[in-house]
Design an enzyme around this catalytic site. Structure first.
Site, mmCIF file in Angstrom:
data_model
loop_
_atom_site.group_PDB
_atom_site.id
_atom_site.type_symbol
_atom_site.label_atom_id
_atom_site.label_comp_id
_atom_site.label_asym_id
_atom_site.label_seq_id
_atom_site.Cartn_x
_atom_site.Cartn_y
_atom_site.Cartn_z
ATOM 1 N N CYS A 132 -15.854 -38.471 17.493
ATOM 2 C CA CYS A 132 -17.082 -39.226 17.237
ATOM 3 C C CYS A 132 -17.875 -38.621 16.080
ATOM 4 O O CYS A 132 -18.577 -37.620 16.258
ATOM 5 C CB CYS A 132 -17.924 -39.256 18.515
ATOM 6 S SG CYS A 132 -19.512 -40.062 18.273
ATOM 7 N N CYS A 135 -21.655 -38.635 16.506
ATOM 8 C CA CYS A 135 -22.181 -37.651 17.473
ATOM 9 C C CYS A 135 -22.154 -36.249 16.862
ATOM 10 O O CYS A 135 -23.075 -35.464 17.044
ATOM 11 C CB CYS A 135 -21.326 -37.596 18.739
ATOM 12 S SG CYS A 135 -20.850 -39.179 19.395
ATOM 13 N N ASP A 136 -21.084 -35.920 16.147
ATOM 14 C CA ASP A 136 -20.864 -34.527 15.742
ATOM 15 C C ASP A 136 -20.923 -34.283 14.239
ATOM 16 O O ASP A 136 -20.883 -33.135 13.796
ATOM 17 C CB ASP A 136 -19.490 -34.059 16.264
ATOM 18 C CG ASP A 136 -19.411 -34.167 17.780
ATOM 19 O OD1 ASP A 136 -20.443 -33.928 18.423
ATOM 20 O OD2 ASP A 136 -18.342 -34.504 18.300
#
Ligand code: NDP
Length: 301
Positions: A132, A135-136
């Site tokens: 992701c 997300c990261d």
């Protein structure tokens, strides 16, 4: 045991849309939204092809709006997971231990990220390996990363990362991108994205501190690239384990249905978990609508 007229399992556009329609049909739906509320769209950024938003819409906001809309209309949302169910007895067991007895069920559990299956991939999961980018990606400001995959997801992940990282490699096993023309053109004209065609990931390299590189193969030649982050975008697998094989699935594991009707009485399926040619937010939402209307029709009978 709690009695439920319409149980909806899932937490993406299919599930929330089904809930919206089920509320309006007075089916008092209960949504068990699982561990990833919002579904796969929570891992993406701007959606340009969802109708009604002339300038595009932030994917996470769209999902939270759908969820709130379902709730405002009267949906009960449980932040829980269905562990197992019995399609004949019409029961479901939740992670919390609660048991539900349902009259109709809409399966909208979607699909989750696939991994390559390398041992080193598991070793560096959370230490450089991610599925992701939104997300990261934040952790890779000014660094070098790689995205594996050649579809729309890979292109979107690469585009997103190109605005954060210094350099982005796209590792593509074929000699072309499978993505849509618009996505292809976007990555091809982005200066800090380098596409490595006909390239296969052999191993992820690193030390106790995490990922440091990737070993690749192109036409029999082995070579390495130094990278700080490795992002998977090679497709998804349908989330059907909790059904324990009670429904027919196709070769990829997607639920076989007649439209949104499964072979089980009172059980409907919507969104990416269904065997369908189209896996878009809008098609998932449309499935959710159809499934709720079918559930209403079924209960009226
Ligand atoms: P896709 O199945 O379209 O693409 C998966 C990619 O990963 C392919 O390039 C495939 O290669 C590659 N791949 C699969 N397995 C491996 C492996 N073991 N090693 C290396 N590469 C591998 O998945 P997506 O998630 O990209 O997209 C799914 C659907 O969602 C599509 O219909 C897509 O159009 C849609 N989508 C739409 C978006 C939008 O419209 N904004 C955004 C994201 C997705 P190969 O081509 O060789 O099979």
């Amino acid at each position: 045991m709690k009695q439920v007229k319409c149980l909806i399992v899932g937490g993406g556009p299919a599930a929330y849309t089904a809930a919206i329609y089920a509320c309006r049909a007075a089916l008092s739906p209960v949504v068990v939204e699982g561990p990833e509320p919002g579904g796969q769209l929570m891992t993406t950024t701007l959606i340009e092809n969802y109708p009604g938003f002339a300038k595009g819409v932030d994917a996470q906001s769209l999902m939270m709006e759908m969820r709130a809309q379902a709730q405002n209309l009267g949906t009960e949302i449980l932040s829980d997971k269905v562990l197992s169910c019995d399609l004949k007895a019409r029961t479901a067991e939740l992670g919390s231990g609660e048991q539900l007895c349902w009259e109709t069920m809409i399966i909208a559990t979607g699909a989750s990220a696939r991994y390559l299956g390398l041992e080193s991939e598991q070793k560096f999961k959370g230490q450089g390996v991610s599925a992701c980018a939104t997300c990261d990606g934040f952790f890779y400001r000014g660094k070098t990363v790689a995205v594996v995959g050649g579809g729309d997801s890979a292109c979107e992940e690469a585009m997103y990362l190109s605005s954060i990282a210094k350099k982005v490699y796209m590792i593509v096993r074929k000699n072309y991108l499978r993505a849509s023309q618009a996505s292809k053109e976007r990555v091809e004209r982005t200066e800090n994205i380098e596409i490595l065609y006909e390239t296969v990931t052999k191993e992820l390299l690193g030390n106790v501190l995490g990922l440091t590189g990737v070993r690749l193969e192109r036409n029999g030649e082995i070579f390495e690239k130094e990278i700080d982050g490795f992002f998977l975008a090679i497709g998804r697998h349908p989330n059907t384990e909790w059904l324990g094989g009670q429904l027919e699935v196709d070769a990829q594991g997607y639920i076989v249905a007649d439209g949104v009707k499964t072979a089980a009485d009172g059980v409907f399926v919507a969104g990416d978990v269904r065997n369908t040619d189209f896996r878009q937010a809008i098609t998932a939402a449309a499935d959710g609508c159809r499934a709720a209307l079918e559930a209403e029709k079924y209960l009226k009978k």
